[in-house]
Design a protein around this motif. Structure first.
Motif, PDB file in Angstrom:
ATOM      1  N   TYR A   1       6.209   7.420  -2.599  1.00 19.02           N
ATOM      2  CA  TYR A   1       7.449   6.336  -2.356  1.00 19.02           C
ATOM      3  C   TYR A   1       7.909   5.831  -3.426  1.00 19.02           C
ATOM      4  O   TYR A   1       9.220   5.485  -3.452  1.00 19.02           O
ATOM      5  N   ASN A   2       7.379   5.482  -4.478  1.00 24.76           N
ATOM      6  CA  ASN A   2       7.842   4.760  -5.706  1.00 24.76           C
ATOM      7  C   ASN A   2       8.845   5.643  -6.391  1.00 24.76           C
ATOM      8  O   ASN A   2       9.708   5.134  -7.450  1.00 24.76           O
ATOM      9  N   ARG A   3       9.126   6.922  -6.061  1.00 23.57           N
ATOM     10  CA  ARG A   3      10.013   7.607  -6.838  1.00 23.57           C
ATOM     11  C   ARG A   3      11.286   7.350  -6.160  1.00 23.57           C
ATOM     12  O   ARG A   3      12.352   7.697  -6.747  1.00 23.57           O
ATOM     13  N   LEU A   4      11.476   6.622  -4.971  1.00 23.87           N
ATOM     14  CA  LEU A   4      12.723   6.133  -4.382  1.00 23.87           C
ATOM     15  C   LEU A   4      13.133   4.920  -5.354  1.00 23.87           C
ATOM     16  O   LEU A   4      14.485   4.511  -4.868  1.00 23.87           O
ATOM     17  N   THR A   5      12.636   4.512  -6.294  1.00 19.11           N
ATOM     18  CA  THR A   5      13.350   3.650  -7.247  1.00 19.11           C
ATOM     19  C   THR A   5      14.370   4.496  -8.155  1.00 19.11           C
ATOM     20  O   THR A   5      15.365   3.785  -8.483  1.00 19.11           O
ATOM     21  N   ASP A   6      14.264   5.670  -8.127  1.00 18.98           N
ATOM     22  CA  ASP A   6      15.361   6.562  -8.945  1.00 18.98           C
ATOM     23  C   ASP A   6      16.807   6.549  -8.060  1.00 18.98           C
ATOM     24  O   ASP A   6      17.698   6.761  -8.688  1.00 18.98           O
ATOM     25  N   ILE A   7      16.669   6.449  -6.781  1.00 17.71           N
ATOM     26  CA  ILE A   7      18.178   5.995  -6.028  1.00 17.71           C
ATOM     27  C   ILE A   7      18.301   4.724  -5.772  1.00 17.71           C
ATOM     28  O   ILE A   7      18.877   4.172  -4.889  1.00 17.71           O
TER      29      ILE A   7
ATOM     30  N   GLN B   1      11.707  -3.424  -1.843  1.00 14.02           N
ATOM     31  CA  GLN B   1      12.693  -2.916  -0.813  1.00 14.02           C
ATOM     32  C   GLN B   1      11.835  -1.852  -0.193  1.00 14.02           C
ATOM     33  O   GLN B   1      11.796  -1.787   1.148  1.00 14.02           O
ATOM     34  N   ILE B   2      11.178  -0.978  -0.994  1.00 10.64           N
ATOM     35  CA  ILE B   2      10.603   0.203  -0.289  1.00 10.64           C
ATOM     36  C   ILE B   2       9.408  -0.076   0.583  1.00 10.64           C
ATOM     37  O   ILE B   2       9.198   0.312   1.762  1.00 10.64           O
ATOM     38  N   LYS B   3       8.599  -1.107   0.077  1.00  9.54           N
ATOM     39  CA  LYS B   3       7.333  -1.845   0.894  1.00  9.54           C
ATOM     40  C   LYS B   3       8.101  -2.335   2.339  1.00  9.54           C
ATOM     41  O   LYS B   3       7.594  -2.190   3.179  1.00  9.54           O
ATOM     42  N   ASP B   4       9.177  -3.238   2.213  1.00  6.95           N
ATOM     43  CA  ASP B   4       9.400  -3.871   3.149  1.00  6.95           C
ATOM     44  C   ASP B   4      10.210  -3.026   4.288  1.00  6.95           C
ATOM     45  O   ASP B   4      10.273  -3.336   5.597  1.00  6.95           O
ATOM     46  N   ASN B   5      10.892  -2.068   3.754  1.00 11.09           N
ATOM     47  CA  ASN B   5      11.889  -1.223   4.667  1.00 11.09           C
ATOM     48  C   ASN B   5      11.412   0.162   5.101  1.00 11.09           C
ATOM     49  O   ASN B   5      11.964   0.628   5.779  1.00 11.09           O
TER      50      ASN B   5
ATOM     51  N   MET C   1       8.362   1.691   4.549  1.00 11.75           N
ATOM     52  CA  MET C   1       6.752   1.852   4.573  1.00 11.75           C
ATOM     53  C   MET C   1       6.280   1.387   5.885  1.00 11.75           C
ATOM     54  O   MET C   1       6.252   0.021   6.100  1.00 11.75           O
ATOM     55  N   VAL C   2       5.971   2.085   6.838  1.00  8.78           N
ATOM     56  CA  VAL C   2       5.458   1.532   8.183  1.00  8.78           C
ATOM     57  C   VAL C   2       4.089   1.689   8.367  1.00  8.78           C
ATOM     58  O   VAL C   2       3.527   1.203   9.540  1.00  8.78           O
ATOM     59  N   THR C   3       3.531   2.326   7.577  1.00  8.60           N
ATOM     60  CA  THR C   3       1.972   2.585   7.794  1.00  8.60           C
ATOM     61  C   THR C   3       1.467   1.627   6.792  1.00  8.60           C
ATOM     62  O   THR C   3       2.026   0.951   5.951  1.00  8.60           O
ATOM     63  N   ASN C   4      -0.056   1.919   6.503  1.00  8.29           N
ATOM     64  CA  ASN C   4      -0.822   1.075   5.427  1.00  8.29           C
ATOM     65  C   ASN C   4      -0.899   1.736   4.129  1.00  8.29           C
ATOM     66  O   ASN C   4      -1.673   1.392   3.254  1.00  8.29           O
ATOM     67  N   ALA C   5       0.089   2.591   3.883  1.00 15.73           N
ATOM     68  CA  ALA C   5       0.266   3.366   2.485  1.00 15.73           C
ATOM     69  C   ALA C   5       0.544   2.570   1.543  1.00 15.73           C
ATOM     70  O   ALA C   5       1.243   1.673   1.702  1.00 15.73           O
ATOM     71  N   LYS C   6       0.223   2.993   0.272  1.00 19.35           N
ATOM     72  CA  LYS C   6       0.456   2.098  -0.789  1.00 19.35           C
ATOM     73  C   LYS C   6       1.887   2.734  -1.376  1.00 19.35           C
ATOM     74  O   LYS C   6       2.205   3.992  -1.245  1.00 19.35           O
ATOM     75  N   VAL C   7       2.739   1.933  -2.115  1.00 18.33           N
ATOM     76  CA  VAL C   7       3.894   2.472  -2.830  1.00 18.33           C
ATOM     77  C   VAL C   7       3.706   3.946  -3.703  1.00 18.33           C
ATOM     78  O   VAL C   7       4.673   4.395  -3.857  1.00 18.33           O
ATOM     79  N   GLY C   8       2.584   3.963  -4.183  1.00 20.35           N
ATOM     80  CA  GLY C   8       2.203   5.157  -5.173  1.00 20.35           C
ATOM     81  C   GLY C   8       1.989   6.301  -4.351  1.00 20.35           C
ATOM     82  O   GLY C   8       1.448   7.327  -4.853  1.00 20.35           O
ATOM     83  N   ASP C   9       1.788   6.300  -3.087  1.00 25.28           N
ATOM     84  CA  ASP C   9       1.034   7.245  -2.234  1.00 25.28           C
ATOM     85  C   ASP C   9       2.104   8.305  -2.106  1.00 25.28           C
ATOM     86  O   ASP C   9       3.479   8.027  -1.941  1.00 25.28           O
ATOM     87  N   THR C  10       1.722   9.296  -1.661  1.00 27.01           N
ATOM     88  CA  THR C  10       2.809  10.600  -1.199  1.00 27.01           C
ATOM     89  C   THR C  10       3.126  10.125   0.298  1.00 27.01           C
ATOM     90  O   THR C  10       2.572   9.583   1.150  1.00 27.01           O
ATOM     91  N   MET C  11       4.574  10.782   0.713  1.00 29.67           N
ATOM     92  CA  MET C  11       4.863  10.370   1.953  1.00 29.67           C
ATOM     93  C   MET C  11       4.442  11.668   2.961  1.00 29.67           C
ATOM     94  O   MET C  11       4.817  12.594   3.419  1.00 29.67           O
ATOM     95  N   ILE C  12       3.263  10.927   3.676  1.00 27.14           N
ATOM     96  CA  ILE C  12       2.586  11.629   4.541  1.00 27.14           C
ATOM     97  C   ILE C  12       2.982  11.381   5.911  1.00 27.14           C
ATOM     98  O   ILE C  12       3.055  10.114   6.153  1.00 27.14           O
ATOM     99  N   ALA C  13       3.072  12.321   6.976  1.00 26.17           N
ATOM    100  CA  ALA C  13       3.246  11.943   8.292  1.00 26.17           C
ATOM    101  C   ALA C  13       2.402  11.335   9.202  1.00 26.17           C
ATOM    102  O   ALA C  13       1.227  11.360   8.731  1.00 26.17           O
TER     103      ALA C  13
END
Length: 257
Positions: A68-74, A80-84, A86-98
């Motif tokens: 998720y934190n790689r989205l700072t590159d865009i 903003q990543i956390k608020d918009n 991330m809909v699960t309890n994942a952390k911003v440094g976690d990979t994007m798991i379904a």
């Protein structure tokens, strides 16, 4: 006369098989791949594509090689990543798991939904780039009550995936034209008929899919734009250095005949 070896026969057989598969697909009369817009340098388009990916794709498909934190590159902040996004309890440094359970996914769809991290790089073919394939695929769903999901796709016939974006696009059906050649009648795809409107117009939906596909392109290689910029500077340096080397060589040998 030299006889054909076993390995050569295998290669020839595979080439013939590929040709037959391509011919069979051509006879189906599916759509040619449309050229996908390249928006990998458009931060707004990539952010909108990331939003579409999280809202519509990440429920079933993982992107296990993207954090998720790689989205700072865009252009997004971690907040903003956390608020918009991330809909699960994942952390911003976690990979994007379904969010879906793999066993449930296999029971519902017959197969586990594939990981989409490098999907745009893996779907290239004779019809165009992987982005072209995805752009056409996401715009080629149609209602088919004979299928378990109620949907089918011209680019991927009998696909297990339902049309998750149907509320945006609405419902459509393909239009075919029968063409008779050499005594055989084939159906050729000619276009679409809108049965029920969606929340977006056709142009808006195409633009949204362009954003989504551009995000998938970027996600497959986040450093590609940096690599291209560095490559251009390297080529310019080599060009200038070649001119300098050429002139130095001429000056060094000018008195030698």
């Amino acid at each position: 006369m030299k006889t054909m070896g076993f390995t050569q026969k295998i290669i020839l057989g595979l080439l013939l098989l590929v040709g037959l598969v391509g011919a069979a697909q051509a006879n189906v009369g599916g759509p040619a791949w449309d050229k996908a817009p390249n928006k990998t340098n458009d931060m707004g388009a990539l952010q909108n594509g990331a939003k579409l990916f999280v809202n519509y794709c990440l429920n079933c498909h993982s992107a296990a090689f993207m954090r998720y934190n790689r989205l700072t590159d865009i252009g997004l902040t971690e907040q903003q990543i956390k608020d918009n996004l991330m809909v699960t309890n994942a952390k911003v440094g976690d990979t994007m798991i379904a969010a879906i359970d793999p066993q449930q996914a296999k029971a519902w769809f017959g197969v586990n939904p594939p990981d989409l991290t490098v999907i745009a790089r893996s779907r290239a073919g004779a019809g165009g780039s992987g982005a072209d394939y995805l752009y056409t695929y996401m715009r080629s769903f149609y209602k088919d009550e004979a299928k378990p999901t109620g949907w089918n796709n011209l680019v991927f016939p009998n696909v297990a995936m339902p049309h998750v974006l149907w509320q945006l696009q609405g419902e459509r059906r393909p239009i075919y034209e029968e063409i008779k050649e050499h005594g055989e009648v084939t159906q050729v795809f000619k276009g679409w008929e809108q049965l029920k409107p969606g929340s977006m117009t056709a142009q808006q939906y195409d633009e949204a899919m362009g954003d989504l596909v551009s995000y998938l392109q970027w996600m497959g290689e986040p450093s590609q734009n940096t690599r291209v910029r560095i490559g251009i500077w390297v080529l310019l340096f080599l060009g200038v250095f070649s001119i300098v080397a050429w002139r130095l060589n001429a000056a060094y040998w000018k008195d030698i005949k």
